[in-house]
Design an enzyme around this catalytic site. Structure first.
Site, PDB file in Angstrom:
ATOM      1  CB  CYS A 189      12.411   8.541   8.796  1.00  0.00           C
ATOM      2  SG  CYS A 189      13.566   7.360   8.069  1.00  0.00           S
ATOM      3  CD  GLU A 225      11.452   4.598  10.124  1.00  0.00           C
ATOM      4  OE1 GLU A 225      11.051   5.592  10.796  1.00  0.00           O
ATOM      5  OE2 GLU A 225      11.810   4.674   8.948  1.00  0.00           O
ATOM      6  CE  LYS A 257      -3.228   3.093   0.881  1.00  0.00           C
ATOM      7  NZ  LYS A 257      -2.295   4.259   0.818  1.00  0.00           N
ATOM      8  N   GLY A 282       0.724   4.406  13.129  1.00  0.00           N
ATOM      9  CA  GLY A 282       1.306   3.222  13.750  1.00  0.00           C
ATOM     10  C   GLY A 282       0.469   2.707  14.897  1.00  0.00           C
ATOM     11  CD  GLU A 296       9.306  12.737  12.087  1.00  0.00           C
ATOM     12  OE1 GLU A 296      10.259  12.231  11.470  1.00  0.00           O
ATOM     13  OE2 GLU A 296       8.280  12.096  12.396  1.00  0.00           O
ATOM     14  N   GLY A 318       5.990   5.376   8.742  1.00  0.00           N
ATOM     15  CA  GLY A 318       5.118   6.540   8.693  1.00  0.00           C
ATOM     16  C   GLY A 318       4.965   7.179  10.057  1.00  0.00           C
ATOM     17  CB  SER A 319       2.482   9.575  11.266  1.00  0.00           C
ATOM     18  OG  SER A 319       1.223   8.931  11.194  1.00  0.00           O
TER      19      SER A 319
END
Length: 495
Positions: free
Chosen positions: A300, A265, A189, A247, A399, A242-243
């Site tokens: 990242c 991650e 995806k 997650g 972030e 991703g975020s």
């Protein structure tokens, strides 16, 4: 050597409407729905992509499960899997410029970086795991002589991989290659704003001889297709970059469904620590600047928190400012430009919001902080440096995922360690020092998955990338990544 004329030729190619890739075939979404693909270079529509629904996810997972159970790949001889994966790597190299330009039109990364980080890294990753296929062994346990204990590695089954928009080809390869090396099937995806190069990758894999159904690509909205993958009872493992917000949702979906394993991650707020005994402050400033400003800070592991020893703080900020203000930001498909575009309008707005917040909280704007090149229609932002940042400020804790650097100062090693670890994240870090003993102490003391010394960035596929704390769990890259896609089975044999 990159050729501007060839890049210009590729950027003019018309991209047809993109479809889902399921069981070796391109097909529209069952509903017929599509999403617009907007280029961050000029804000213009470049094509559409199928907007998958739950029914499409079910089809993709079923295709992945059927081919896995049938065994044409999951039970193939290691030599056969190795051959196909090397062919995939070969074809990625052959189509490298096409893949890079396609990706840049989609996500805005500067072409000089994209050619290395996307097809360059992806081909190397497939080749690395191709070579691992016939070199990763099971084990014989050290048992009593009357017993034989065997430890087998077996593929887990169906892997759902959800990847972000910043380096879609590279990050997808980190997940697809070890998964299929172990014999699994994958449903991929991509991000809504960076799927074009991954649909091309699916075609390449098919051309290389990967059996139909082993790799399926589902495009569309994460809130629909991503959730459907997370809740699917026939998905065995989810891997995600991703975020933290998403997650956490994936962990929830696992708990609500079949307790599938979830590896995450989730980014970072990485400290880049410069001591006064660093051997070359100008070099450290140059590398540190690119550690936050390359790909417009959409990395990242970006070194977004700069910790500088107080005695050299002003000098170091001057060096940084000189580098930042010379960087050429602009059309990422022009070789003369060093920094490309922000991926999407929403992200640009978020970045500028962090600038406003930093100013309101008392940080000192050294340079940048504005949207630029508005006349292009694209999403561009000037490299931004803030001084006088304190650990409690938003800029030091959240972030940004943009070209925004916060500079803080410290007095001694103990304070540097405390400040470096005063974060919810733990993905990457860096230490600049001419003292070897200090370097080793800092490597042990800083809580991060990767600690650079006298550099920032560059670790290749031979070493793991993973985070601690709220940066996630599990690792991408290296032989250690294979464990995510493996079930260990013990055979206990009485002799």
């Amino acid at each position: 050597m990159l050729n501007q004329d060839k890049i210009n030729e590729l950027r003019q190619q018309v991209i047809p409407p993109q479809q889902l890739f399921i069981n070796g075939q391109c097909q529209p979404a069952s509903s017929g729905a599509t999403i617009d693909i907007i280029s961050p270079i000029d804000g213009q529509l470049i094509t559409t992509a199928a907007d998958a629904g739950v029914e499409d996810v079910d089809q993709a997972v079923a295709a992945a499960r059927n081919v896995f159970d049938q065994g044409s790949w999951s039970k193939a001889a290691p030599a056969e899997r190795k051959r196909v994966m090397h062919k995939i790597a070969d074809l990625i190299q052959q189509h490298a410029l096409e893949l890079a330009v396609l990706g840049v039109r989609d996500n805005g990364t500067e072409i000089g970086m994209a050619i290395k980080a996307e097809p360059g890294s992806a081909s190397a990753t497939f080749r690395f795991y191709a070579e691992s296929v016939d070199k990763v062994y099971g084990d014989i346990a050290p048992t009593d002589p009357s017993v034989l204990g065997l430890i087998h590695r077996e593929p887990v089954g169906v892997v759902a991989a959800i990847v972000p928009w910043n380096f879609p080809l590279m990050i997808a390869a980190w997940k697809i290659a070890p998964a299929i090396a172990m014999g699994n099937s994958v449903v991929l995806k991509p991000s809504e704003t960076a799927s074009l190069s991954l649909l091309k990758l699916a075609e390449i894999c098919s051309e290389a001889g990967l059996p139909d159904g082993v790799l399926n690509v589902i495009t569309g909205q994460g809130a629909v297709s991503g959730e459907a993958l997370g809740l699917h009872n026939d998905v065995d493992v989810i891997v995600f970059t991703g975020s933290g917000t998403i997650g956490r949702k994936l962990l929830e979906y696992s708990a609500r469904s079949n307790l599938k394993r979830v590896y995450l991650e989730l980014g970072g707020k990485s400290p880049n620590i410069v001591f006064a005994d660093a051997e070359d402050l100008k070099k450290a400033a140059r590398v540190s600047a690119m550690g936050i400003f390359r790909d417009s800070g959409q990395v990242c592991v970006a070194g977004s928190r700069l910790l500088v020893q107080q005695s050299i703080k002003d000098e170091f900020i001057d060096h940084l400012q000189a580098v930042a203000e010379k960087l050429v930001v602009g059309d990422p498909l022009e070789l003369s430009n060093e920094v490309g575009a922000i991926n999407n309008a929403r992200q640009l707005k978020q970045n500028l919001g962090f600038v406003d917040t930093a100013i309101s909280e008392g940080a000192r704007l050294v340079t940048g902080g504005t949207q630029i090149l508005k006349e292009s229609g694209g999403y561009f932002m000037s490299p931004t440096i803030f001084g006088d940042v304190t650990p409690n400020m938003t800029l030091a804790r959240e972030e940004v995922f943009g070209p925004v650097l916060g500079v803080m100062s410290f007095e001694d090693e103990a304070e540097a360690i405390h400040m470096a670890n005063d974060t919810n994240y733990g993905l990457a870090a860096a230490v600049w020092t001419g003292n070897l003993s200090r370097a080793h102490r800092m490597i042990r003391a800083v809580k991060a998955g990767v600690v650079h010394v006298n550099t920032y960035g560059g670790p290749d596929v031979t070493v793991p990338l993973g985070g601690v704390k709220q940066s996630g769990n599990g690792v991408d890259k290296s032989l250690h990544a294979l464990d995510k896609y493996t079930d260990f089975k013990t055979a206990w044999i009485q002799l």
